[in-house]
Design a protein around this motif. Sequence first.
Motif, PDB file in Angstrom:
ATOM      1  N   THR A 121     -27.087 -26.158 -12.282  1.00  0.00           N
ATOM      2  CA  THR A 121     -26.921 -27.155 -11.225  1.00  0.00           C
ATOM      3  C   THR A 121     -26.277 -28.422 -11.762  1.00  0.00           C
ATOM      4  N   SER A 126     -22.392 -27.846 -12.512  1.00  0.00           N
ATOM      5  CA  SER A 126     -21.563 -27.715 -11.314  1.00  0.00           C
ATOM      6  C   SER A 126     -21.543 -29.019 -10.518  1.00  0.00           C
ATOM      7  N   HIS A 127     -22.662 -29.730 -10.513  1.00  0.00           N
ATOM      8  CA  HIS A 127     -22.706 -30.994  -9.792  1.00  0.00           C
ATOM      9  C   HIS A 127     -21.758 -32.017 -10.407  1.00  0.00           C
ATOM     10  N   ILE A 129     -24.544 -27.816  -3.834  1.00  0.00           N
ATOM     11  CA  ILE A 129     -25.082 -27.925  -5.185  1.00  0.00           C
ATOM     12  C   ILE A 129     -26.191 -28.969  -5.241  1.00  0.00           C
TER      13      ILE A 129
END
Lengths: 453, 341
Positions: free
Chosen positions: A186, A189-190, A241
Amino acid sequence: MHTLLSSYDPVMYSRILTGLTLAFHIIFATIGVGVPLMIGLAEWMGIRRNDEHYMLMARRWARGFVITVAVGVVTGTAIGLQLSLLWPSFMRVAGQSIALPLFMETFAFFFEAIFLGIYLYTWDRFKKKTTHLWLLIPVVIGSSASAAFITIVNAFMNAPAGVTVKDGKIIDISPFGAMLSPAMPTKVSHVLVTAYLTCAFVLAAISAWSLLKGRNHIYYKKALKLTMVASCVFLLASAVIGDLSGKFLAKYQPEKLAAMEWHFDTTTEAPLVLGGILTDNNEIKYGLKIPYALSILAHGLPHAEVTGLNDIPADEQPPLYIHYLFDLKMGFVALMVLIAGSFMVLLWRRRERVFENKWILRGIILAAPLAMMTIEHGWIFSEVGRQPWLLRGIMRTSEGATVSDHVDTMLYVFAALYVVLAFSSVTVLIRMFRSNRAEDEIAAKGIEGGSEL
Amino acid sequence: MSIEVLGITVLWTFLFGYLIIASIDFGAGFFSYYSTITGKRHLINNIIERYLSPVWEVTNVFLVFFFVGIVGFFPDTAYYYGTALLVPGSIAVILLALRGSYYAFNTYGVNKNNRFYMLLYGASGLLIPAALSTVMTISEGGYIEVNNAGKVTFLVRKLFTSTYSWSVVLLALVSVLYISAMFLSYYADRANDRGAFEVVRKYALAWSGPTILCSLLVFFAIRGHNAEHFDRMTAHAPLFVLSFACFLVALYHVWTRKRLGLSFIFVMLQFGFAFYGYGSAHLPYILYPYLTIHDNFTSQPMAIALVSVFILGLLLLIPSLYLLLRLFLFDTKYVQGKRGK
């Protein structure tokens, strides 16, 4: 009282100096990660549509990009060295456990630097236009990979993995396992998607500014459309996300979630508190309570149990002011959704008119600093929310800092450096684009672009 | 070769890479400013700019690679050097930051050849190597004190009053100017720019003598400072003799204005022999007498992981670096300025 004020606390100064360097570096790092992708999009559009306007767009963005890259590189070197200078005890532990992604990051950076140098100096060198675009791919991959590797280190700090801890000491290490922290997917990707989003907004704001000033060249409309459509895509991705990040926190860092949502007692059917202020005896005033929302956010179910601060030892609770940081950040996000959404609706319903709508253009100009502020707030929130830990469960922040003298002096010197760099880079960028406007360059070079938007 | 020796060799090689390419960059900055004062700027500025523009960003990476790598392979170095070097390290970082960003502002911005930018660029080209060279001095021991509680103190006054320390700074400065001038001679010759060549050739010849004198000075200063290291260096005497021989070959070619590419290869060999000779005599210590490559090495799994990633990374980097050099160093048309940007 006097001794309290005059006592020198290297931990505090180290935290402030690291925070300052990162707050400054993160602006340029974000641009460094997102802009290559946008340049690539523009050049690709130019080749696909055979439209010289997009090719010029790529060139002009690249010209500004070099300036920001320079500041990004030097401040990145600064933070790289400051980690060892300000946090020597932490880096001793980090060197044993999480050195691998740091090492990989230098390779990614190396790769990016080489190809950026090549890309910038070979615009007209190859017969086939696509050859030049191919040279940008390593830059995009390298910069995104750099961001990913650094975020992996941060994920490890939030949720250490791949290490066996005994009596607060790391005894067994799996270097690759440490990279696969549960926080990693997470977080990485964030960070990536929001960097792309912010850059799309920043570039959109520049075009919007020109249009707002009445410079109605189709070049700016093309640029605005490209960047705003990209923003919408990235905004949707960040929303998904972001939701997953909440679920991650509930599982692996419940104390951060509890502190940021002022969730004092473990309950099922937990409500979400929006806004509000906290009184001295931890009562929430003026907040908006949305029933079940925290349970849904944390576990996806309205009846799920959410850990409250009462189940976290008092000396392991993050400061409660992170609630304000988080809510502020979400406020910025709401504004960005509103701006990007309105643009898309107007573009869909009225086509051309959207480029003349002053309120939309002003909104887009506002969205750029909002996006950057969201990144800053999100990052500060995430770091403060990890306190009192430096490496969660293993090392406290106070144990990792240097014991050297003069950290305070260094803080002032670096603050001065960043002021100077910020001032110079902004001046240089403004001068660069003022003295050579896109429409003038198009006229001077006799560029004929397509009429299709 | 044990894995810790392999690790330190890799790091040392990157430091050597930095030494060469950063010297070219630092020296070029100084010459660029110096030529402005002496009115010869129009002669040499083109070649300096043409070489530096595409590669400046790569230079920094070598340094980053070294200090990230050393923390990975030898985590305790972060603790000792990190604590001790807060002030000198920060000064070096600030100088690097000013240098890098103002170079970009000057080259890519509108306000080209701003005098202030040029001064910053020239001055930092000398100050940075001076600051960085003190790390080498400190590694010899005697400037860091560790008390019983494990607290590390940096003896600043001692560093500033030591002959050894200043002889190293001096060697760093003249080497930077020598390496840079030797490279620029080669580059100007390739560019077929006779005017520039004659100017930088003079610089190269002028700085060659001082380089050898300063090397000797350091050699003797180290005997007074760390006799143990000096003894081990004399055991590696053939390397230093080879280094001197390479110096003579390089100088001969610049003197006769022939085969300047070969001449620069010999400059690299000259510094290579001396650098590895110095380095291998320094072992097993990373910081005399506190850190050695054996006692302060990282765990076995981490070492294997780092080495594997390093090999994979090289497979990626070597072709990329080759491409960079082919496009901007070995491409005669580019070097002669006959290609559009």
